[in-house]
Design a protein around this motif. Structure first.
Motif, PDB file in Angstrom:
ATOM      1  N   ALA A 208     -61.788 -35.975  44.241  1.00  0.00           N
ATOM      2  CA  ALA A 208     -60.446 -36.307  44.736  1.00  0.00           C
ATOM      3  C   ALA A 208     -60.075 -35.434  45.934  1.00  0.00           C
ATOM      4  CB  ALA A 208     -59.422 -36.141  43.614  1.00  0.00           C
ATOM      5  N   LEU A 209     -60.454 -34.138  45.881  1.00  0.00           N
ATOM      6  CA  LEU A 209     -60.179 -33.254  47.005  1.00  0.00           C
ATOM      7  C   LEU A 209     -60.947 -33.707  48.244  1.00  0.00           C
ATOM      8  CD1 LEU A 209     -58.995 -30.691  48.254  1.00  0.00           C
ATOM      9  CD2 LEU A 209     -60.932 -29.414  47.296  1.00  0.00           C
ATOM     10  N   HIS A 210     -62.170 -34.141  48.068  1.00  0.00           N
ATOM     11  CA  HIS A 210     -62.957 -34.623  49.201  1.00  0.00           C
ATOM     12  C   HIS A 210     -62.289 -35.845  49.827  1.00  0.00           C
ATOM     13  CE1 HIS A 210     -66.463 -35.364  51.679  1.00  0.00           C
ATOM     14  NE2 HIS A 210     -66.502 -36.615  51.237  1.00  0.00           N
ATOM     15  N   GLN A 211     -61.705 -36.701  49.004  1.00  0.00           N
ATOM     16  CA  GLN A 211     -61.015 -37.878  49.536  1.00  0.00           C
ATOM     17  C   GLN A 211     -59.761 -37.471  50.314  1.00  0.00           C
ATOM     18  OE1 GLN A 211     -60.580 -39.932  45.785  1.00  0.00           O
ATOM     19  NE2 GLN A 211     -62.314 -41.306  46.206  1.00  0.00           N
ATOM     20  N   VAL A 212     -59.053 -36.434  49.833  1.00  0.00           N
ATOM     21  CA  VAL A 212     -57.874 -35.949  50.558  1.00  0.00           C
ATOM     22  C   VAL A 212     -58.288 -35.351  51.896  1.00  0.00           C
ATOM     23  CG1 VAL A 212     -56.022 -34.234  50.526  1.00  0.00           C
ATOM     24  CG2 VAL A 212     -56.522 -35.568  48.472  1.00  0.00           C
ATOM     25  N   GLN A 213     -59.414 -34.634  51.920  1.00  0.00           N
ATOM     26  CA  GLN A 213     -59.868 -33.996  53.153  1.00  0.00           C
ATOM     27  C   GLN A 213     -60.324 -34.997  54.211  1.00  0.00           C
ATOM     28  OE1 GLN A 213     -62.863 -31.241  51.809  1.00  0.00           O
ATOM     29  NE2 GLN A 213     -61.361 -29.662  51.215  1.00  0.00           N
ATOM     30  N   ASN A 214     -60.534 -36.244  53.808  1.00  0.00           N
ATOM     31  CA  ASN A 214     -60.906 -37.282  54.767  1.00  0.00           C
ATOM     32  C   ASN A 214     -59.698 -37.996  55.353  1.00  0.00           C
ATOM     33  OD1 ASN A 214     -63.715 -36.932  54.612  1.00  0.00           O
ATOM     34  ND2 ASN A 214     -63.855 -38.218  52.785  1.00  0.00           N
ATOM     35  N   ALA A 218     -56.960 -34.320  60.506  1.00  0.00           N
ATOM     36  CA  ALA A 218     -58.157 -33.598  60.099  1.00  0.00           C
ATOM     37  C   ALA A 218     -57.796 -32.162  59.731  1.00  0.00           C
ATOM     38  CB  ALA A 218     -59.189 -33.605  61.233  1.00  0.00           C
ATOM     39  N   GLY A 219     -58.421 -31.650  58.682  1.00  0.00           N
ATOM     40  CA  GLY A 219     -58.154 -30.305  58.211  1.00  0.00           C
ATOM     41  C   GLY A 219     -57.257 -30.256  57.003  1.00  0.00           C
ATOM     42  N   ILE A 220     -56.670 -31.395  56.611  1.00  0.00           N
ATOM     43  CA  ILE A 220     -55.792 -31.449  55.441  1.00  0.00           C
ATOM     44  C   ILE A 220     -56.612 -31.175  54.181  1.00  0.00           C
ATOM     45  CG2 ILE A 220     -54.513 -33.060  53.982  1.00  0.00           C
ATOM     46  CD1 ILE A 220     -52.880 -32.008  56.240  1.00  0.00           C
ATOM     47  N   GLY A 221     -56.056 -30.417  53.256  1.00  0.00           N
ATOM     48  CA  GLY A 221     -56.710 -30.137  51.982  1.00  0.00           C
ATOM     49  C   GLY A 221     -57.683 -28.968  52.040  1.00  0.00           C
ATOM     50  N   CYS A 228     -60.835 -25.236  57.049  1.00  0.00           N
ATOM     51  CA  CYS A 228     -59.934 -26.039  57.875  1.00  0.00           C
ATOM     52  C   CYS A 228     -60.551 -26.308  59.243  1.00  0.00           C
ATOM     53  CB  CYS A 228     -58.582 -25.319  58.023  1.00  0.00           C
ATOM     54  SG  CYS A 228     -57.373 -26.201  59.013  1.00  0.00           S
ATOM     55  N   LEU A 229     -61.136 -25.283  59.850  1.00  0.00           N
ATOM     56  CA  LEU A 229     -61.767 -25.471  61.160  1.00  0.00           C
ATOM     57  C   LEU A 229     -63.003 -26.354  61.063  1.00  0.00           C
ATOM     58  CD1 LEU A 229     -61.496 -21.843  62.623  1.00  0.00           C
ATOM     59  CD2 LEU A 229     -59.951 -23.776  62.956  1.00  0.00           C
ATOM     60  N   LEU A 230     -63.798 -26.173  60.011  1.00  0.00           N
ATOM     61  CA  LEU A 230     -65.003 -26.988  59.854  1.00  0.00           C
ATOM     62  C   LEU A 230     -64.658 -28.458  59.676  1.00  0.00           C
ATOM     63  CD1 LEU A 230     -67.193 -24.687  57.563  1.00  0.00           C
ATOM     64  CD2 LEU A 230     -67.659 -25.344  59.934  1.00  0.00           C
ATOM     65  N   LEU A 231     -63.605 -28.758  58.915  1.00  0.00           N
ATOM     66  CA  LEU A 231     -63.206 -30.154  58.722  1.00  0.00           C
ATOM     67  C   LEU A 231     -62.802 -30.788  60.056  1.00  0.00           C
ATOM     68  CD1 LEU A 231     -61.115 -29.882  55.428  1.00  0.00           C
ATOM     69  CD2 LEU A 231     -63.351 -30.972  55.706  1.00  0.00           C
ATOM     70  N   GLN A 232     -62.108 -30.040  60.901  1.00  0.00           N
ATOM     71  CA  GLN A 232     -61.696 -30.593  62.184  1.00  0.00           C
ATOM     72  C   GLN A 232     -62.874 -30.741  63.140  1.00  0.00           C
ATOM     73  OE1 GLN A 232     -57.876 -28.932  63.740  1.00  0.00           O
ATOM     74  NE2 GLN A 232     -57.871 -27.696  61.874  1.00  0.00           N
ATOM     75  N   ILE A 233     -63.825 -29.809  63.078  1.00  0.00           N
ATOM     76  CA  ILE A 233     -64.992 -29.907  63.967  1.00  0.00           C
ATOM     77  C   ILE A 233     -65.865 -31.082  63.559  1.00  0.00           C
ATOM     78  CG2 ILE A 233     -67.088 -28.725  64.719  1.00  0.00           C
ATOM     79  CD1 ILE A 233     -65.593 -26.085  64.396  1.00  0.00           C
ATOM     80  N   ARG A 234     -66.035 -31.293  62.246  1.00  0.00           N
ATOM     81  CA  ARG A 234     -66.875 -32.418  61.775  1.00  0.00           C
ATOM     82  C   ARG A 234     -66.285 -33.765  62.179  1.00  0.00           C
ATOM     83  NH1 ARG A 234     -67.160 -29.409  56.560  1.00  0.00           N
ATOM     84  NH2 ARG A 234     -69.141 -28.255  56.555  1.00  0.00           N
TER      85      ARG A 234
END
Length: 503
Positions: A208-214, A218-221, A228-234
Motif C-alpha cells: 500500500a505504501l508503494h502505491q502511495v509513493q507512485n 513525486a516524493g509523497i509517502g 524522498c529525493l530518490l522517488l523524485q529522481i526515479r
C-alpha cells in the motif's frame, strides 16, 4: 509610637482616560487601530465614519489634506499634515472644546513602566467589523476552497482499480502523512489501527505504501529525505545526469553537503561538468512535496507614511488610505443641543468622541514627525541603498523632537514607511554601529549589505572566509571582528565558507 500628622509635597503623573487612550492608540498598528475604532463605533452612537452609512472593515480612504468633524451648530475641522512642510508644528484642534492642550506632552513623559495596569483597555469585540446587516457578504465565502493534500491524493486513489480492502489500506497511509507529505511513522505503528479481523500483515502495508509513493506529486509517502529525493529522481526521464544524481542521493548526500567534490567525482567516475549537472538537478528537487498544498495566509501591510523623491529632496506624507475618517453624528448632536442637561450619558459620549478624534490625529501627527526625522537622518540610504545606512538610535530622534524615548519606540513599532526602495518598518532604520579607523561609526545594516556584496562577488571555487571578509572591511576603514562577521553572516542566512564552495 504616637499618632501624628505630616504634610508632604510630591509630583505625580495622573493617567487620565484621554491620556490612556492617546498612549494606547499610539502603539497600535494600522490594523489594530481600525479594529479599536470599529469597537468604539459600536459602543458610542455619537461617533461615526465620515461618508454616511457606508460600512468598512479596514482603513477608509480620506481626501488628501484634511478630515472634517461636524456637529450641530458648529464646525470642527482637523487639519492633517500632508507633507513634510508642517511636520514640526504642534497639533491643535481649535474647534474641540474642553480638551487638555498638553496631551502630546503628557504621553511624551510617560515611560513603559509608568503605564502599568492603568494603560490596560478593554479589547472585547475588537475583532468585530462595523457591519451589522445580514445581507453583508463575507469575502471569504467567495474564495475558492484550496485543495488539500489529502483530497488531492484520495482523488487519485478513487481512479485506481483497487479492491475495497487495498483501497482502505492506501487511505490509512494517506491519513498518516504529515503536512509535508512524508510518512514519519513506522508501518508497525499503523498495524494496531487496522481491525484485527482483517488479518493484515506488514507486507500488505508495504505494498500500500508503494502505491502511495507512485501518486502525484513525486516524493509523497517517503520516510526520510534520502527516499524522498530518490522517488523524485526515479520519476525523471533516463539520462546520465539522472544516474549520477541517483548515486549521490543513494548514500553520498553527506559528501555533497560537505562540498567534498573530489571524493564525489572519484566515486561517480565523472568529470566536473557531469557532477555540476547532477548537483543542480538535486538542488531543484523538493524535500517537502506536500507543502505546496498547505494553506498559506497572505498578510498585507498598509504603510502609514509615504516617502517620495522631489526636486527639493525627499518628502514625507501621511498615507490617506491608513487614516480613518471620523466625525460626530449630526442627528445625536442636534438632539443633545436641543435638550441640554437631559442626558448626561450622551454628553459624556460626545466628549469621548471628541477625545478620540483628537487622539487619532495626534497619533498620525507624531508618526509623521518621527518619520520626517528618520528620513532627514537617513537621506543617504534613500539615495544609495543599504550600504549608505548610518547608525541611528531612538534617543537621537527623541532628543531632536523633544519626545520621550518610549514614545519614539511606540511610534516605530508596527508602523511602516513606503518608499521607492520598498516598504520598511520604522524600526528598520535604527541599529547598532561599529567604529571606523577615522573615529566615525558605520551602521550594522551597512556592514551586512557590504558582506552580502562581497559574498555575491566572490569566486565560488575559493569563497571568502569570515577572517578574509573582516580583512577586506578593514581595508575600507571598518574595524569588525571575525566573530561579528560570523554573526552578521548568519543573520543574512549566508552559509559558512565550507558550504559555499562550488565545483
Amino acid at each position: 509610637m504616637k499618632p501624628s500628622l505630616q504634610l508632604r509635597l510630591s509630583q505625580q503623573l495622573a493617567l487620565t482616560p484621554q491620556l490612556q487612550q492617546s498612549i494606547k492608540l499610539l502603539q497600535l498598528s494600522t490594523l489594530e487601530l481600525n479594529q479599536e475604532i470599529e469597537r468604539i463605533l459600536l459602543e458610542n452612537p455619537m461617533l461615526e465614519r465620515e461618508g454616511g452609512d457606508e460600512e468598512s472593515d479596514g482603513p477608509v480612504p480620506v481626501e488628501a489634506g484634511e478630515a472634517s468633524v461636524a456637529t450641530a451648530g458648529e464646525e470642527y475641522r482637523i487639519e492633517s499634515s500632508a507633507s513634510s512642510s508642517s511636520g514640526d508644528e504642534d497639533f491643535e484642534s481649535p474647534g474641540v472644546t474642553d480638551m487638555p492642550d498638553n496631551i502630546g506632552e503628557a504621553y511624551d513623559s510617560v515611560s513603559d513602566d509608568d503605564i502599568g495596569e492603568a494603560a490596560e483597555w478593554r479589547t472585547e469585540g475588537a475583532s468585530r467589523n462595523g457591519g451589522g446587516d445580514d445581507d453583508d457578504s463575507d469575502f471569504q465565502e467567495f474564495q475558492a476552497a484550496a485543495t488539500s493534500l489529502r483530497d488531492h491524493l484520495l482523488g487519485q486513489v478513487a481512479l485506481m482499480p483497487l479492491v475495497d480492502r487495498d483501497r482502505a489500506l492506501v487511505q490509512l497511509i494517506i491519513e498518516a502523512l504529515d503536512d509535508d507529505g512524508l510518512l514519519l511513522q513506522d508501518l508497525e505503528e499503523l498495524l494496531p489501527l487496522i481491525p484485527a479481523e482483517w488479518e493484515v500483515e506488514l507486507d500488505e502495508l508495504n505494498i500500500a505504501l508503494h502505491q502511495v509513493q507512485n501518486l502525484d506529486p513525486a516524493g509523497i509517502g517517503a520516510r526520510n529525505l534520502q527516499e524522498c529525493l530518490l522517488l523524485q529522481i526515479r520519476a525523471l526521464p533516463e539520462s546520465a545526469t539522472r544516474e549520477h544524481a541517483m548515486l549521490i542521493a543513494d548514500g553520498n548526500l553527506e559528501l555533497l553537503a560537505a562540498r567534498d567534490f573530489a571524493r564525489l567525482k572519484r566515486r561517480l567516475g565523472c568529470n566536473d561538468d557531469a557532477l555540476r549537472a547532477a548537483q543542480e538537478l538535486i538542488c531543484h528537487l523538493n524535500p517537502r512535496p506536500g507543502a505546496q498544498f498547505a494553506p498559506m495566509e497572505t498578510r498585507y501591510v498598509i504603510p502609514d507614511v509615504v516617502v517620495r523623491k522631489q526636486r527639493s529632496g525627499w518628502t514625507v506624507s501621511l498615507n490617506p488610505e491608513a487614516m480613518p475618517r471620523l466625525r460626530i453624528h449630526r442627528v445625536y448632536a442636534d438632539i443633545l443641543q436641543q435638550n441640554r442637561g437631559v442626558s448626561s450619558s450622551l454628553s459624556g459620549q460626545l466628549q469621548e468622541a471628541k477625545w478620540l478624534i483628537k487622539n487619532v490625529q495626534q497619533r498620525f501627527d507624531t508618526i509623521l514627525r518621527v518619520s520626517q526625522a528618520i528620513v532627514e537622518r537617513q537621506r543617504q540610504f534613500f539615495d544609495h541603498g543599504e550600504v549608505a545606512m548610518r547608525p541611528l538610535t531612538l534617543r537621537e530622534i527623541a532628543e531632536e523632537l523633544e519626545l520621550h524615548e518610549s514614545t519614539v519606540s511606540r511610534v516605530t513599532t508596527q508602523k511602516y514607511m513606503a518608499s521607492p526602495r520598498g516598504v520598511f518598518e520604522l524600526k528598520y532604520f535604527f541599529g547598532s554601529h561599529v567604529s571606523t579607523d577615522t573615529g566615525g561609526a558605520c551602521s550594522a545594516t551597512a556592514i551586512r549589505a557590504l558582506i552580502r556584496q562581497l559574498v555575491a562577488a566572490e569566486d565560488g571555487k575559493k569563497p571568502l572566509s569570515d577572517a578574509r571578509i573582516a580583512e577586506l572591511l578593514g581595508q575600507q576603514g571598518i574595524v569588525v571582528a571575525r566573530r561579528t562577521i560570523a554573526k552578521y553572516r548568519e543573520s543574512l542566512n549566508i552559509p559558512p565558507v565550507s558550504q559555499r564552495k562550488s565545483i
